[in-house]
Design a protein around this motif. Structure first.
Motif, PDB file in Angstrom:
ATOM      1  N   ALA A  53       0.837  -1.206   0.000  1.00 41.17           N
ATOM      2  CA  ALA A  53       0.000   0.000   0.000  1.00 41.17           C
ATOM      3  C   ALA A  53       0.869   1.252   0.000  1.00 41.17           C
ATOM      4  N   GLU A  54       2.010   1.191   0.717  1.00 43.90           N
ATOM      5  CA  GLU A  54       2.949   2.321   0.707  1.00 43.90           C
ATOM      6  C   GLU A  54       3.478   2.562  -0.695  1.00 43.90           C
ATOM      7  N   GLU A  55       3.911   1.497  -1.374  1.00 49.40           N
ATOM      8  CA  GLU A  55       4.513   1.634  -2.694  1.00 49.40           C
ATOM      9  C   GLU A  55       3.505   2.100  -3.735  1.00 49.40           C
ATOM     10  N   MET A  56       2.239   1.700  -3.583  1.00 54.13           N
ATOM     11  CA  MET A  56       1.206   2.044  -4.572  1.00 54.13           C
ATOM     12  C   MET A  56       0.401   3.285  -4.185  1.00 54.13           C
ATOM     13  N   ASP A  57       0.871   4.028  -3.179  1.00 52.80           N
ATOM     14  CA  ASP A  57       0.203   5.254  -2.730  1.00 52.80           C
ATOM     15  C   ASP A  57      -1.233   5.011  -2.270  1.00 52.80           C
ATOM     16  N   MET A  58      -1.500   3.768  -1.816  1.00 50.38           N
ATOM     17  CA  MET A  58      -2.817   3.477  -1.243  1.00 50.38           C
ATOM     18  C   MET A  58      -2.846   3.729   0.257  1.00 50.38           C
ATOM     19  N   ILE A  59      -1.671   3.993   0.837  1.00 53.82           N
ATOM     20  CA  ILE A  59      -1.591   4.122   2.289  1.00 53.82           C
ATOM     21  C   ILE A  59      -2.307   5.377   2.794  1.00 53.82           C
ATOM     22  N   ILE A  60      -2.400   6.389   1.951  1.00 51.40           N
ATOM     23  CA  ILE A  60      -3.058   7.622   2.404  1.00 51.40           C
ATOM     24  C   ILE A  60      -4.566   7.422   2.585  1.00 51.40           C
ATOM     25  N   PRO A  61      -5.327   6.904   1.590  1.00 57.27           N
ATOM     26  CA  PRO A  61      -6.753   6.669   1.851  1.00 57.27           C
ATOM     27  C   PRO A  61      -6.985   5.639   2.953  1.00 57.27           C
ATOM     28  N   ILE A  62      -6.078   4.608   3.050  1.00 54.48           N
ATOM     29  CA  ILE A  62      -6.223   3.628   4.135  1.00 54.48           C
ATOM     30  C   ILE A  62      -5.980   4.308   5.468  1.00 54.48           C
ATOM     31  N   GLY A  63      -4.945   5.166   5.535  1.00 55.00           N
ATOM     32  CA  GLY A  63      -4.664   5.891   6.770  1.00 55.00           C
ATOM     33  C   GLY A  63      -5.817   6.795   7.188  1.00 55.00           C
ATOM     34  N   ASP A  64      -6.483   7.416   6.197  1.00 50.59           N
ATOM     35  CA  ASP A  64      -7.647   8.251   6.520  1.00 50.59           C
ATOM     36  C   ASP A  64      -8.763   7.405   7.123  1.00 50.59           C
ATOM     37  N   TRP A  65      -8.955   6.202   6.568  1.00 49.15           N
ATOM     38  CA  TRP A  65      -9.992   5.312   7.115  1.00 49.15           C
ATOM     39  C   TRP A  65      -9.670   4.933   8.553  1.00 49.15           C
ATOM     40  N   VAL A  66      -8.375   4.640   8.809  1.00 49.56           N
ATOM     41  CA  VAL A  66      -7.951   4.263  10.168  1.00 49.56           C
ATOM     42  C   VAL A  66      -8.242   5.404  11.135  1.00 49.56           C
ATOM     43  N   LEU A  67      -7.899   6.633  10.766  1.00 53.47           N
ATOM     44  CA  LEU A  67      -8.128   7.779  11.654  1.00 53.47           C
ATOM     45  C   LEU A  67      -9.606   7.902  12.024  1.00 53.47           C
ATOM     46  N   LEU A  68     -10.477   7.802  11.036  1.00 54.71           N
ATOM     47  CA  LEU A  68     -11.909   7.927  11.296  1.00 54.71           C
ATOM     48  C   LEU A  68     -12.416   6.781  12.170  1.00 54.71           C
ATOM     49  N   ALA A  69     -11.987   5.561  11.867  1.00 57.44           N
ATOM     50  CA  ALA A  69     -12.453   4.397  12.632  1.00 57.44           C
ATOM     51  C   ALA A  69     -12.002   4.470  14.084  1.00 57.44           C
ATOM     52  N   VAL A  70     -10.721   4.769  14.316  1.00 57.32           N
ATOM     53  CA  VAL A  70     -10.192   4.805  15.681  1.00 57.32           C
ATOM     54  C   VAL A  70     -10.833   5.942  16.471  1.00 57.32           C
ATOM     55  N   GLN A 107       2.089  14.284   3.076  1.00 53.00           N
ATOM     56  CA  GLN A 107       0.989  14.768   2.242  1.00 53.00           C
ATOM     57  C   GLN A 107       0.619  16.199   2.624  1.00 53.00           C
ATOM     58  N   LYS A 108       0.262  16.961   1.596  1.00 56.57           N
ATOM     59  CA  LYS A 108      -0.095  18.358   1.806  1.00 56.57           C
ATOM     60  C   LYS A 108      -1.444  18.448   2.525  1.00 56.57           C
ATOM     61  N   GLY A 109      -1.485  19.301   3.529  1.00 59.55           N
ATOM     62  CA  GLY A 109      -2.740  19.518   4.247  1.00 59.55           C
ATOM     63  C   GLY A 109      -3.048  18.453   5.282  1.00 59.55           C
ATOM     64  N   PHE A 110      -2.027  17.668   5.730  1.00 62.60           N
ATOM     65  CA  PHE A 110      -2.289  16.592   6.688  1.00 62.60           C
ATOM     66  C   PHE A 110      -2.783  17.145   8.024  1.00 62.60           C
ATOM     67  N   ILE A 111      -2.200  18.223   8.485  1.00 63.37           N
ATOM     68  CA  ILE A 111      -2.603  18.797   9.775  1.00 63.37           C
ATOM     69  C   ILE A 111      -4.062  19.262   9.716  1.00 63.37           C
ATOM     70  N   GLU A 112      -4.450  19.932   8.624  1.00 68.14           N
ATOM     71  CA  GLU A 112      -5.831  20.385   8.491  1.00 68.14           C
ATOM     72  C   GLU A 112      -6.796  19.207   8.445  1.00 68.14           C
ATOM     73  N   LYS A 113      -6.369  18.124   7.791  1.00 66.32           N
ATOM     74  CA  LYS A 113      -7.214  16.931   7.721  1.00 66.32           C
ATOM     75  C   LYS A 113      -7.440  16.357   9.121  1.00 66.32           C
ATOM     76  N   VAL A 114      -6.370  16.292   9.930  1.00 68.62           N
ATOM     77  CA  VAL A 114      -6.487  15.763  11.295  1.00 68.62           C
ATOM     78  C   VAL A 114      -7.452  16.637  12.111  1.00 68.62           C
ATOM     79  N   ARG A 115      -7.315  17.955  11.974  1.00 68.89           N
ATOM     80  CA  ARG A 115      -8.235  18.855  12.699  1.00 68.89           C
ATOM     81  C   ARG A 115      -9.684  18.594  12.292  1.00 68.89           C
ATOM     82  N   ARG A 116      -9.909  18.434  10.978  1.00 68.89           N
ATOM     83  CA  ARG A 116     -11.269  18.225  10.492  1.00 68.89           C
ATOM     84  C   ARG A 116     -11.861  16.929  11.036  1.00 68.89           C
ATOM     85  N   ILE A 117     -11.050  15.861  11.085  1.00 72.85           N
ATOM     86  CA  ILE A 117     -11.536  14.570  11.581  1.00 72.85           C
ATOM     87  C   ILE A 117     -11.870  14.659  13.066  1.00 72.85           C
TER      88      ILE A 117
END
Length: 923
Positions: A721-738, A766-776
């Motif tokens: 997932a890291e190599e195929m740039d899938m880790i970012i959407p997966i990481g977003d899912w993890v943040l929301l679930a946890v 990734q650009k805007g990661f801090i803002e994404k964390v605040r939004r979640i």
């Protein structure tokens, strides 16, 4: 006229009274002049009295057929004072009865009279002038016999009666005359007075402006007067119509005026107002006749009214510029002048106000344009229709070297460089005449004789072709631009650091080599190089030293290639080499070995030596791809295969690599499907505090449960997932679930400590990661203090400056920062000092080797002491035995996690385990 009508009406009662008096007087005089001669003459004309009026019983007498009764009635009849006697005679003249005495007439005469009455069948009267007697003869039937009744009147008394009757007649005549006069007066009132009154009403309507009113006309005097009034009305109507048309034309003229126009009398009443004025008045209807106080006006009219008051009685024209602040400031040219009547009396004031805001704006725009004309860096030249220079700006003087005085009147050909053929200028002027403009690059000559390039734009003025009144040109000296273009061309096709070809030039040359290989039936080889351990050089020695290393690598590569080969730097530490015209793989192997050998010797970096290796992937045209994309992709895949095999080697692309690529592609599709179908789930592993033996928190761990029920461990898909740039959407899912799970935990009061979430390097970058964390956090209504973020030591070292900045921002929000897998990378006290971390987690590889030996105890103990020296909490991962647990407690470790306490469990199961947890008896 009204006075005449009133006099006529008031004289009618007087006239009636006078007529009545005259009638009564005439009646009296007529009554007194009845004489015997006149009475006799009247009797000669015919009966004047009816015998039926002489006695109330006369009718019954005539109807009776009994002589006895007749005789009795006759006795009563003769008692009438005007009757002297009554006789009854048959038609033969025989006297049947006499009362009281016989008549003076002979029986023969009486019989003749009776015969006349019988023949007439009506009463007859006879006057005997000689005897002065008056006789009335009536024929009757008595006992079947025809007879006549003769009455002789007393003439003296008859005259008295007649005189009384005559007076009564005159009285009645007088009354009839009065009535006639009254009726005549009423008729006069109807025929004359009403006409006069109607005429007055018509005149009143005309005086009020109702000029269509018409009076009754006729042949009499009043009718003629009415005709005169109608003629006057028509003349007035024509005059009024003409005046009305003039007024409409005047109103139309002022209504179409773009200015505000109105007239006011000295009392402030509007005499005239145009459409523009009415637009500024909020009241409805016509305002003529109203004062300014009686109508509602906007701020414009209020400002005008103020100046009207100041200049009200002035007898000369005034012009003032007034500025009115509305939504936008407006400037009006306010003109006020007096109006005088025929007697030279000032009776009104005319106001004309023109909005000159646009004119003022245009003046300012012209001023700005002139300033731009003079201060712009572009040269400007203006010519007349004969192409003589009529104006130039300062930039023209600076660029060409000609002063304004030297240029005026000249032809622009004084700037010609003679580097363009005549056809160039012919085409230029054809374009100007055809399209009205031309622009392009041209070479001109300065006054000094220097030839320079310029960009010139020419446009016609006020028309096209031969109709143009002139031309203006704007030009820019593009000498520096041309130089910059050359530099940009170099930047567009060459790497600015190494001066090697960049990706764009590589594609161009590679396509050229492919075309050549097709024509010559040859092959070509493409080498994809990636330096090993280059990131460590950047992080340890700095980017400047890293750049110097890349320059030296480029030079070494250029020393082993041919002039026909292409060497390109793609990005970072990636290089591509194209060998065109190769015939067999042996030559490719020879070059590959030579290429790998250039990395055997270390590189000198400001007195320090740095060693790097290279991983190389090779694709061959046309076997491994017939397009640029295929060759590049396959060589890149072969390079990654080389890194997987241990780095520092070269690998040829083959189908097994392609199979791996296909497998990765399928894995990517499966991961995409897993996200869409919610196939991921979170498991939690508790962290125990060694001092209190209580659960201190937990680490959130992702798991993948496929539709067939198979559980895929993280090691099988996280790296892919890291190599195929899938880790970012997966990481977003993890943040929301946890965040959702922790919200539930906190609401139920089950956990007061933090839950750790793993972050990948790409998430941090990734650009805007801090803002994404605040939004979640906002969406899930959670707090940063409930979480910790785990990052690996390798992640931090890859780009330590950026990573430190991001971690500090997260820590500032309230998150705890954990350094995971500590000890597996480049652990040092220096790194720990730089990093904004709260917790250090010892990698499980150290815990697996932990036993009673001095070496293992020393390693783990040093790590714990190092972390404690910086004020960090230490967590040991992978604790699976009681011995490990006791040794860690002995060494002063703060917390532990592992199978010895809890295995990772789904969220609901973990909640149950956490509720049932009891400290280990052995603790």
């Amino acid at each position: 006229m009204n006075a005449i009508f009133s006099s006529l009406k008031n004289s009618i009662p007087v006239a009636l009274t006078i007529l009545a008096v005259i009638s009564l007087a005439a009646s009296y005089l007529l009554h007194g002049v009845v004489s015997d001669s006149r009475l006799a003459a009247r009797l000669q004309e015919g009966p004047i009295l009816s015998s039926s009026l002489l006695h109330r019983n006369f009718h019954s007498l005539l109807r009776s057929s009994a002589t006895e009764k007749l005789a009795a009635d006759l006795q009563l009849t003769v008692k009438n004072p005007i009757i002297k006697r009554v006789l009854i005679i048959d038609d033969a003249g025989k006297l049947l009865h006499a009362a009281p005495e016989q008549t003076l007439l002979s029986t023969a005469r009486l019989g003749e009279l009776v015969g006349q009455a019988v023949s007439k069948g009506a009463e007859i009267q006879q006057y005997d002038e000689k005897r002065g007697g008056l006789y009335s003869i009536t024929a009757v039937q008595l006992s079947g016999q025809t007879a006549g009744v003769i009455i002789e009147y007393d003439f003296r008394r008859l005259r008295e009666v007649l005189q009384g009757s005559q007076a009564l007649v005159w009285y009645f005549a007088a009354a009839a005359l009065v009535a006639t006069v009254i009726l005549a007066c009423l008729l006069v009132d109807y025929l004359v007075i009403n006409k006069i009154d109607g005429l007055r009403q018509v005149i009143d309507q005309i005086s009020k402006g109702r000029l269509k009113a018409k009076a009754v006309s006729g042949d009499d005097e009043i009718g003629q007067l009415g005709a005169a009034v109608n003629h006057l009305s028509e003349q007035l109507h024509d005059i009024y119509y003409q005046h009305s048309e003039d007024a409409k034309r005047l109103q139309g003229i002022v209504d179409h005026s773009p200015s505000i126009v109105y007239l006011k009398d000295l009392d402030g009443r509007y005499l005239l107002a145009n459409e523009k004025c009415r637009e500024h008045i909020t009241g409805d209807g016509d305002i003529v006749g109203l004062t300014g106080d009686e109508v509602a006006g906007d701020k414009v009219l209020k400002v005008f009214a103020e100046y009207e008051g100041r200049l009200k009685y002035s007898k000369r024209t005034h012009q003032i510029q007034l500025e009115v602040a509305q939504q936008e400031n407006h400037v009006f040219l306010f003109t006020l002048f007096p109006l005088f009547d025929a007697a030279d009396q000032h009776y009104a004031t005319c106001v004309i106000a023109t909005d000159i805001s646009s004119i003022r704006a245009n003046e300012k725009a012209l001023e700005v344009a002139r300033n731009i004309f003079e201060t712009t860096n572009e040269g400007i030249i203006v010519t007349d229709k004969d192409n003589h220079i009529i104006d130039v700006n300062q930039a023209f003087e600076q660029i060409t070297g000609y002063s304004r005085g030297e240029a005026l009147g000249q032809n622009p050909s004084i700037l010609t460089s003679n580097r363009h053929a005549e056809e160039f200028f012919t085409e230029m002027w054809n374009s100007i005449k055809r399209d009205g403009s031309w622009s392009g690059e041209i070479w001109n000559r300065r006054k000094s004789g220097e030839i320079y390039p310029q960009w010139l734009a020419i446009k016609s003025l006020d028309g096209e072709g031969s109709n143009a009144s002139g031309y203006f040109g704007v030009f820019t000296d593009i000498t520096l631009q041309k130089k910059t273009e050359q530099e940009l061309t170099n930047l567009a096709y060459y790497d600015p650091l190494t001066k090697l070809a960049n990706r764009a030039l590589l594609k161009d040359r590679l396509q050229h080599d492919i075309n050549f290989a097709d024509r010559q039936n040859r092959k070509l080889a493409l080498f994809f190089l990636d330096l090993d351990r280059f990131k460590q050089i950047n992080d340890t020695l700095g980017h400047d030293q890293g750049d110097k290393l890349l320059i030296q690598v480029a030079k070494r590569i250029m020393n082993v290639v041919r002039s026909t080969d292409t060497v390109a730097r793609l990005a970072g530490d990636e290089f591509v080499i194209v060998l065109p015209g190769v015939m067999d793989q042996h030559k490719v192997d020879v070059f590959g070995n030579k290429l790998m050998s250039i990395f055997d010797q270390p590189f000198e970096l400001d007195g320090k030596q740095a060693s790097v290796g290279v991983s190389c992937g090779i694709s061959i045209y046309p076997e491994d791809g017939k397009t640029i994309e295929d060759l590049m992709r396959n060589a890149d895949a072969a390079m990654y295969k080389a890194k997987e095999q241990g780095r520092g080697r070269k690998v040829y692309f083959d189908q097994s690599i392609n199979i791996q690529l296909v497998s990765k592609m399928k894995l990517r599709q499966a991961l995409t499907r897993a996200l869409a179908n919610d196939e991921f789930e979170m498991h939690y592993q508790s962290i125990v505090n060694l001092k209190t033996d209580q659960i201190e928190g937990a680490e959130a761990l992702i798991r993948w449960r496929q539709p067939n029920g198979r559980m895929v461990p993280p090691n099988d898909f996280i790296q892919a997932a890291e190599e195929m740039d899938m880790i970012i959407p997966i990481g977003d899912w993890v943040l929301l679930a946890v965040c959702g799970h922790v919200k539930k935990i906190q609401e139920n009061g089950l956990l007061e400590k933090r839950v750790a979430i793993n972050l990948s390097p790409k998430q941090l970058k990734q650009k805007g990661f801090i803002e994404k964390v605040r939004r979640i956090l906002t969406e899930t209504k959670t707090q940063a203090e409930w979480f910790a973020f785990e990052v690996t030591e390798t992640t931090v070292i890859e780009d330590i400056q950026q990573t430190v900045r991001i971690l500090r921002e997260l820590r500032g929000l309230g998150f705890a920062i954990e350094l995971d897998d500590f000890g597996t990378g480049y652990s040092s006290l220096e790194h720990i000092k730089k990093l904004p971390i709260d917790i250090v987690k010892i990698d499980r590889s150290f815990i697996n080797d932990l036993n009673d030996s001095d070496k293992s105890m020393s390693i783990v103990g040093n790590v714990i002491n190092m972390a404690h020296s910086q004020g960090n909490i230490v967590v040991a991962e992978g604790v699976e035995t009681e011995q490990q647990f006791k040794l860690l407690k002995f060494l002063g470790c703060d917390m532990v996690q592992g199978y010895y306490f809890h295995r990772p469990e789904p969220f609901e199961d973990w909640l149950v385990s956490m509720a049932d947890y009891h400290p280990s008896p052995s603790s």
